[in-house]
Motif scaffolding. Structure first.
Motif, PDB file in Angstrom:
ATOM      1  N   THR A  89       0.853  -1.171   0.000  1.00 41.63           N
ATOM      2  CA  THR A  89       0.000   0.000   0.000  1.00 41.63           C
ATOM      3  C   THR A  89       0.894   1.226   0.000  1.00 41.63           C
ATOM      4  O   THR A  89       2.090   1.134   0.257  1.00 41.63           O
ATOM      5  N   ARG A  90       0.303   2.369  -0.315  1.00 42.12           N
ATOM      6  CA  ARG A  90       1.095   3.583  -0.502  1.00 42.12           C
ATOM      7  C   ARG A  90       0.424   4.753   0.202  1.00 42.12           C
ATOM      8  O   ARG A  90      -0.807   4.844   0.261  1.00 42.12           O
ATOM      9  N   PHE A  91       1.253   5.641   0.721  1.00 41.07           N
ATOM     10  CA  PHE A  91       0.777   6.834   1.395  1.00 41.07           C
ATOM     11  C   PHE A  91       1.615   8.025   0.930  1.00 41.07           C
ATOM     12  O   PHE A  91       2.733   7.843   0.438  1.00 41.07           O
ATOM     13  N   THR A  92       1.097   9.217   1.074  1.00 41.75           N
ATOM     14  CA  THR A  92       1.865  10.408   0.735  1.00 41.75           C
ATOM     15  C   THR A  92       1.936  11.329   1.940  1.00 41.75           C
ATOM     16  O   THR A  92       0.988  11.424   2.732  1.00 41.75           O
ATOM     17  N   VAL A  93       3.065  11.999   2.083  1.00 41.52           N
ATOM     18  CA  VAL A  93       3.255  12.945   3.175  1.00 41.52           C
ATOM     19  C   VAL A  93       3.920  14.193   2.621  1.00 41.52           C
ATOM     20  O   VAL A  93       4.587  14.162   1.590  1.00 41.52           O
ATOM     21  N   ALA A  94       3.728  15.307   3.316  1.00 46.12           N
ATOM     22  CA  ALA A  94       4.348  16.562   2.929  1.00 46.12           C
ATOM     23  C   ALA A  94       5.660  16.743   3.690  1.00 46.12           C
ATOM     24  O   ALA A  94       5.883  16.134   4.731  1.00 46.12           O
ATOM     25  N   HIS A  95       6.542  17.581   3.161  1.00 44.41           N
ATOM     26  CA  HIS A  95       7.801  17.865   3.840  1.00 44.41           C
ATOM     27  C   HIS A  95       7.613  18.811   5.026  1.00 44.41           C
ATOM     28  O   HIS A  95       8.361  18.747   5.999  1.00 44.41           O
ATOM     29  N   ASP A  96       6.618  19.682   4.928  1.00 48.08           N
ATOM     30  CA  ASP A  96       6.438  20.670   5.995  1.00 48.08           C
ATOM     31  C   ASP A  96       5.490  20.122   7.064  1.00 48.08           C
ATOM     32  O   ASP A  96       4.899  19.061   6.928  1.00 48.08           O
ATOM     33  N   GLY A  97       5.368  20.856   8.141  1.00 45.10           N
ATOM     34  CA  GLY A  97       4.465  20.449   9.209  1.00 45.10           C
ATOM     35  C   GLY A  97       4.903  19.197   9.939  1.00 45.10           C
ATOM     36  O   GLY A  97       4.077  18.495  10.525  1.00 45.10           O
ATOM     37  N   ILE A  98       6.228  18.933   9.947  1.00 48.01           N
ATOM     38  CA  ILE A  98       6.692  17.665  10.505  1.00 48.01           C
ATOM     39  C   ILE A  98       6.403  17.554  11.995  1.00 48.01           C
ATOM     40  O   ILE A  98       6.196  16.458  12.526  1.00 48.01           O
ATOM     41  N   HIS A  99       6.366  18.675  12.694  1.00 47.40           N
ATOM     42  CA  HIS A  99       6.134  18.639  14.137  1.00 47.40           C
ATOM     43  C   HIS A  99       4.655  18.699  14.497  1.00 47.40           C
ATOM     44  O   HIS A  99       4.308  18.807  15.682  1.00 47.40           O
ATOM     45  N   HIS A 100       3.793  18.602  13.509  1.00 44.54           N
ATOM     46  CA  HIS A 100       2.358  18.696  13.761  1.00 44.54           C
ATOM     47  C   HIS A 100       1.656  17.351  13.635  1.00 44.54           C
ATOM     48  O   HIS A 100       0.439  17.282  13.521  1.00 44.54           O
TER      49      HIS A 100
END
Length: 330
Positions: A228-239
């Motif tokens: 399975t696959r997911f996507t994440v953003a580079h920003d907002g890592i501490h959120h």
């Protein structure tokens, strides 16, 4: 360590070349800087081009056998167009941008067994010589480290890492190979899975995370692979509460009952986005997790190749493989 060699194609008396990379690990999509240092030989030479080539040790399945070869995955022309006089010294500084999918070679300062190198090619009076090879160290992006930390907190351990030649269907993969980080299962999942493989495909706008589980067979049948696959953003890592998020990914993977024979048959329809606007609850900063759970991954890494051994292996592997590159796919 710098591998220094006489430019063999130019014979005795030709110039020598050293490529010295800036200290520390680079990052995928980040800057790689350093200097190419030339020393003139017994005569004058016209330096037409100085080219840096990124190479990787990659595994490939051929006729049901696994082969290992060197794959060049990017090239940069960093200088040229000058005459190097006899005995003269000339330095060419460079700063280039690594591909976003550049594999990670180390985690928490420990080598993963991934072998990357920067090979320097000089074009002199129509002759080309790959005269210098240096090991390339690449550390994880913040979001990659956060995800691996979360796996460590959940009880997963590091088993191995390698580079596989080929493409993962249904993704935006750009390089002709992909990295797999193999993890031993956490106790709560050991009954259902033999291992989980994590692949990161980073882009300027975010990152695809592909998870593959080698699922154990039941009493009435053999096991199979699930992806399975997911996507994440580079920003907002501490959120994000990354431990909870990754645990949710793993649970979803365990519930994925469709079997896939290889990465090439991956169904692009299994896509799940996780940006900052999806309402995940906040948690502690990922930096506080390293000493707690993520250290489980770091301990496993120590059992693999350490950084010094990786450096030695770069030289041993690539120095004898100048003419054996596997061409990358377009």
């Amino acid at each position: 360590m710098v591998f220094k060699r006489l430019l063999g194609s130019l014979g005795v008396g030709g110039p020598t070349v050293d490529t010295v990379l800036a200290p520390g690990a680079a990052a995928p999509g980040g800057t790689l800087s350093g200097q190419v240092r030339l020393t003139g030989g017994s005569g004058d030479f016209d330096i037409e081009h100085i080219t840096l080539e990124l190479v990787a040790r990659v595994e490939a399945e051929r006729d049901e056998h696994e082969e290992v070869g060197a794959v060049a995955f990017d090239r940069f022309t960093v200088g040229g167009g000058f005459r190097l006089t006899a005995g003269a010294e000339h330095t060419v500084p460079f700063s280039v941008t690594l591909p976003w999918e550049t594999p990670v070679t180390e985690l928490y300062g420990q080598g993963l067994g991934i072998v990357l190198g920067v090979r320097t090619e000089l074009s002199v009076a129509g002759a080309k010589d790959k005269g210098d090879l240096d090991p390339l160290a690449v550390g994880p992006l913040p979001v990659q480290e956060a995800i691996l930390e979360a796996f460590g907190q959940l009880g997963f351990g590091f088993r191995s890492a390698d580079l596989e030649y080929g493409r993962i269907g249904g993704t935006g993969q750009q390089l002709p190979f992909y990295q797999e980080i193999e993890l031993t299962p956490a106790p709560q999942y050991a009954h259902a899975v033999n291992e989980i493989e994590v692949t990161f495909l980073a882009t300027p706008g975010g990152m695809e995370v592909i998870l593959e589980a080698d699922k154990r067979g039941g009493p009435f049948g053999g096991g199979h692979d699930a992806l399975t696959r997911f996507t994440v953003a580079h920003d907002g890592i501490h959120h994000h509460d990354w431990t909870a998020l990754v645990d949710g990914w793993v649970r979803q993977l365990m519930e994925h009952h469709d079997a896939y024979g290889t990465h090439a048959s991956y169904d692009a329809g299994h896509h799940h986005g996780y940006g900052d606007d999806h309402g995940h609850r906040s948690g502690p900063g990922v930096g506080t997790a390293v000493a707690a759970g993520a250290a489980g991954l770091a301990v496993g890494v120590v059992g693999g190749l350490v950084a010094a051994e990786v450096v030695d292996e770069v030289g041993d592997f690539f120095e004898g493989d100048d003419d054996g590159d596997t061409d990358g796919e377009d």
